[in-house]
Design a protein around this motif. Structure first.
Motif, PDB file in Angstrom:
ATOM      1  N   LYS A  53       0.695  -1.267   0.168  1.00 55.30           N
ATOM      2  CA  LYS A  53      -0.007  -0.165  -0.113  1.00 55.30           C
ATOM      3  C   LYS A  53       0.886   1.179  -0.069  1.00 55.30           C
ATOM      4  CE  LYS A  53      -3.889   1.789   2.568  1.00 55.30           C
ATOM      5  NZ  LYS A  53      -4.952   1.678   3.574  1.00 55.30           N
TER       6      LYS A  53
ATOM      7  N   TYR B  46       0.676   5.734   0.176  1.00 55.26           N
ATOM      8  CA  TYR B  46      -0.118   6.807   0.554  1.00 55.26           C
ATOM      9  C   TYR B  46       0.401   8.117  -0.244  1.00 55.26           C
ATOM     10  CZ  TYR B  46      -0.997   3.448   4.292  1.00 55.26           C
ATOM     11  OH  TYR B  46      -1.712   2.606   4.974  1.00 55.26           O
TER      12      TYR B  46
ATOM     13  N   LEU C  14      20.049   1.882   0.059  1.00 56.35           N
ATOM     14  CA  LEU C  14      18.972   2.129   1.086  1.00 56.35           C
ATOM     15  C   LEU C  14      19.080   1.246   2.185  1.00 56.35           C
ATOM     16  CD1 LEU C  14      16.926   4.311   1.308  1.00 56.35           C
ATOM     17  CD2 LEU C  14      15.314   3.128   0.017  1.00 56.35           C
TER      18      LEU C  14
ATOM     19  N   GLN D 133      21.562  -0.184   3.319  1.00 55.11           N
ATOM     20  CA  GLN D 133      22.858   0.329   4.200  1.00 55.11           C
ATOM     21  C   GLN D 133      22.605   1.389   5.100  1.00 55.11           C
ATOM     22  OE1 GLN D 133      25.900   1.289   1.570  1.00 55.11           O
ATOM     23  NE2 GLN D 133      25.805  -0.856   0.281  1.00 55.11           N
ATOM     24  N   ILE D 134      21.701   2.304   4.573  1.00 50.12           N
ATOM     25  CA  ILE D 134      21.369   3.512   5.133  1.00 50.12           C
ATOM     26  C   ILE D 134      20.393   2.832   6.553  1.00 50.12           C
ATOM     27  CG2 ILE D 134      19.770   5.440   5.263  1.00 50.12           C
ATOM     28  CD1 ILE D 134      20.734   6.284   2.403  1.00 50.12           C
ATOM     29  N   LYS D 135      19.572   2.076   6.157  1.00 51.20           N
ATOM     30  CA  LYS D 135      18.558   1.721   7.100  1.00 51.20           C
ATOM     31  C   LYS D 135      19.500   0.677   8.366  1.00 51.20           C
ATOM     32  CE  LYS D 135      14.512  -0.757   5.696  1.00 51.20           C
ATOM     33  NZ  LYS D 135      13.906  -1.369   4.691  1.00 51.20           N
TER      34      LYS D 135
ATOM     35  N   LEU E 278      21.138   3.360  10.299  1.00 51.33           N
ATOM     36  CA  LEU E 278      20.295   4.222  11.334  1.00 51.33           C
ATOM     37  C   LEU E 278      19.725   3.394  12.368  1.00 51.33           C
ATOM     38  CD1 LEU E 278      18.407   6.122   8.408  1.00 51.33           C
ATOM     39  CD2 LEU E 278      19.780   7.073  10.368  1.00 51.33           C
TER      40      LEU E 278
ATOM     41  N   GLU F  92      14.580  -0.498  15.550  1.00 48.92           N
ATOM     42  CA  GLU F  92      14.449  -1.471  14.774  1.00 48.92           C
ATOM     43  C   GLU F  92      13.383  -1.134  13.774  1.00 48.92           C
ATOM     44  OE1 GLU F  92      12.272  -5.437  15.482  1.00 48.92           O
ATOM     45  OE2 GLU F  92      13.593  -5.212  16.918  1.00 48.92           O
ATOM     46  N   ILE F  93      14.065  -1.163  12.372  1.00 52.72           N
ATOM     47  CA  ILE F  93      13.329  -0.942  11.285  1.00 52.72           C
ATOM     48  C   ILE F  93      12.572  -2.081  10.566  1.00 52.72           C
ATOM     49  CG2 ILE F  93      13.533   0.336   9.080  1.00 52.72           C
ATOM     50  CD1 ILE F  93      15.797   1.908  10.214  1.00 52.72           C
ATOM     51  N   ASN F  94      11.223  -1.903  10.564  1.00 44.38           N
ATOM     52  CA  ASN F  94      10.629  -3.023   9.860  1.00 44.38           C
ATOM     53  C   ASN F  94      10.283  -2.702   8.362  1.00 44.38           C
ATOM     54  OD1 ASN F  94      10.227  -4.177  12.346  1.00 44.38           O
ATOM     55  ND2 ASN F  94       8.529  -3.059  12.800  1.00 44.38           N
ATOM     56  N   SER F  95      10.195  -1.577   7.784  1.00 43.18           N
ATOM     57  CA  SER F  95       9.944  -1.020   6.525  1.00 43.18           C
ATOM     58  C   SER F  95      10.142   0.462   6.241  1.00 43.18           C
ATOM     59  CB  SER F  95       8.332  -1.357   6.483  1.00 43.18           C
ATOM     60  OG  SER F  95       7.499  -0.661   7.026  1.00 43.18           O
ATOM     61  N   HIS F  96      10.330   0.663   5.135  1.00 40.38           N
ATOM     62  CA  HIS F  96      10.180   1.841   4.820  1.00 40.38           C
ATOM     63  C   HIS F  96       9.528   2.216   3.361  1.00 40.38           C
ATOM     64  CE1 HIS F  96      13.087   0.268   1.447  1.00 40.38           C
ATOM     65  NE2 HIS F  96      12.664   1.488   0.813  1.00 40.38           N
ATOM     66  N   GLN F  97       9.288   3.698   3.101  1.00 44.59           N
ATOM     67  CA  GLN F  97       8.695   4.124   2.102  1.00 44.59           C
ATOM     68  C   GLN F  97       9.625   5.307   1.398  1.00 44.59           C
ATOM     69  OE1 GLN F  97       4.719   5.018   2.845  1.00 44.59           O
ATOM     70  NE2 GLN F  97       4.097   2.852   2.482  1.00 44.59           N
ATOM     71  N   LEU F  98      10.039   5.205   0.378  1.00 45.99           N
ATOM     72  CA  LEU F  98      11.034   6.106  -0.160  1.00 45.99           C
ATOM     73  C   LEU F  98      10.182   6.744  -1.657  1.00 45.99           C
ATOM     74  CD1 LEU F  98      13.458   8.133  -0.610  1.00 45.99           C
ATOM     75  CD2 LEU F  98      14.441   5.992  -1.490  1.00 45.99           C
ATOM     76  N   TYR F  99       9.842   7.955  -1.490  1.00 47.35           N
ATOM     77  CA  TYR F  99       9.243   8.344  -2.862  1.00 47.35           C
ATOM     78  C   TYR F  99      10.123   9.657  -3.432  1.00 47.35           C
ATOM     79  CZ  TYR F  99       5.464   5.931  -1.161  1.00 47.35           C
ATOM     80  OH  TYR F  99       4.468   4.877  -0.550  1.00 47.35           O
TER      81      TYR F  99
END
Lengths: 140, 140
Positions: B66, B68, B104, B106-108, B111, B118-125
């Motif tokens: 999904k 947004y 990306l 690596q960045i995650k 970070l 703890e990073i589960n997901s990301h959205q990059l637009y």
DNA sequence: ATATTTGCAAAGAGTTTGCATCATA
DNA sequence: TATGATGCAAACTCTTTGCAAATAT
């Protein structure tokens, strides 16, 4: 503080000035509704339409930044004089942590070449969980 | 194609099967409304509520993704079996280009350490303009 | 003076909810 | 048969719009 106003060729109205003042007084991410409710109704009567109009205007002027959240609403934050940054959003407690990673700019640069496009802006949101005690405590 | 259905412990209904079929037949980014309109009313009568319910369900199952958008609406795309990717969106013609950049990740990773999260997901637009003839032609 | 901006209230879009009915497991 | 899923329509939220009145330049 209000020196930041760069209303271009637009009119300087008391409503806009007042809203700008409200925005610069706060340091959080706020919705249009939040801003509307922050209005001191005794002092000023700014309509919701004007709030939305003004936010659009400030956005165009670069005075604020707009973020589209994962529930199809928007939040804003003041932008002028602040450096570009991205957001980590804790899915548990909704806390937002701002960060800035220069490698993102390298990615953008090389993608411009690879995709043969021109990139004006970006939005990066990282979702996950923070390690705050307060946050952990709120977990079911 | 419908082998992808992993409805966990949930019920397998004809409506869900039909919606899944519709989703897997298309290769674009679609809104809930788009999906609703794609329903062959002669063949099936799926209500809007069921469309939304099912999309939520498929999202949880990881069958779809999904996004947004910048107008506070959502679009979906099928996800199963496709590798994680991000999106460039042309602000002129609304074209979407998908890309994948390993940096990306690596960045995650870094970070997670820096922000202690703890990073589960990301959205990059990425927003900008593409160089398509068709797109340029449409500019005022 | 005049074109912009305002307030109000109503309309709009997209999404969610309540509930009786239906149907899968 | 018992719980989950459906359809329908109404409710909701956030945002936009239309228009007459007000106001900045």
């Amino acid at each position: 503080m209000e020196d930041y106003i760069v209303l271009k060729k637009l009119r300087r109205t008391p409503e806009r000035n007042y809203l700008l003042k409200l925005i610069y007084e706060r340091n959080d991410h706020f919705g249009a509704e939040d801003l509307f409710h922050a209005i001191d109704k005794n002092q000023f009567n700014v309509s919701k339409a004007t709030v939305y109009n003004s936010l659009d205007l400030f956005l165009e002027c670069g005075i604020i930044t707009k973020h589209y959240l994962n529930n199809n609403t928007s939040i804003y934050e003041k932008a002028y004089g602040f450096k570009q940054h991205d957001h980590f959003i804790c899915q548990e407690c909704k806390k937002i942590i701002e960060f800035c990673d220069p490698r993102l700019y390298q990615i953008k640069k090389s993608l411009e070449e690879v995709l043969k496009v021109e990139i004006n802006s970006h939005q990066l949101y990282l979702y996950g969980s923070c390690q705050d005690k307060a946050c952990k405590g709120s977990r079911k």
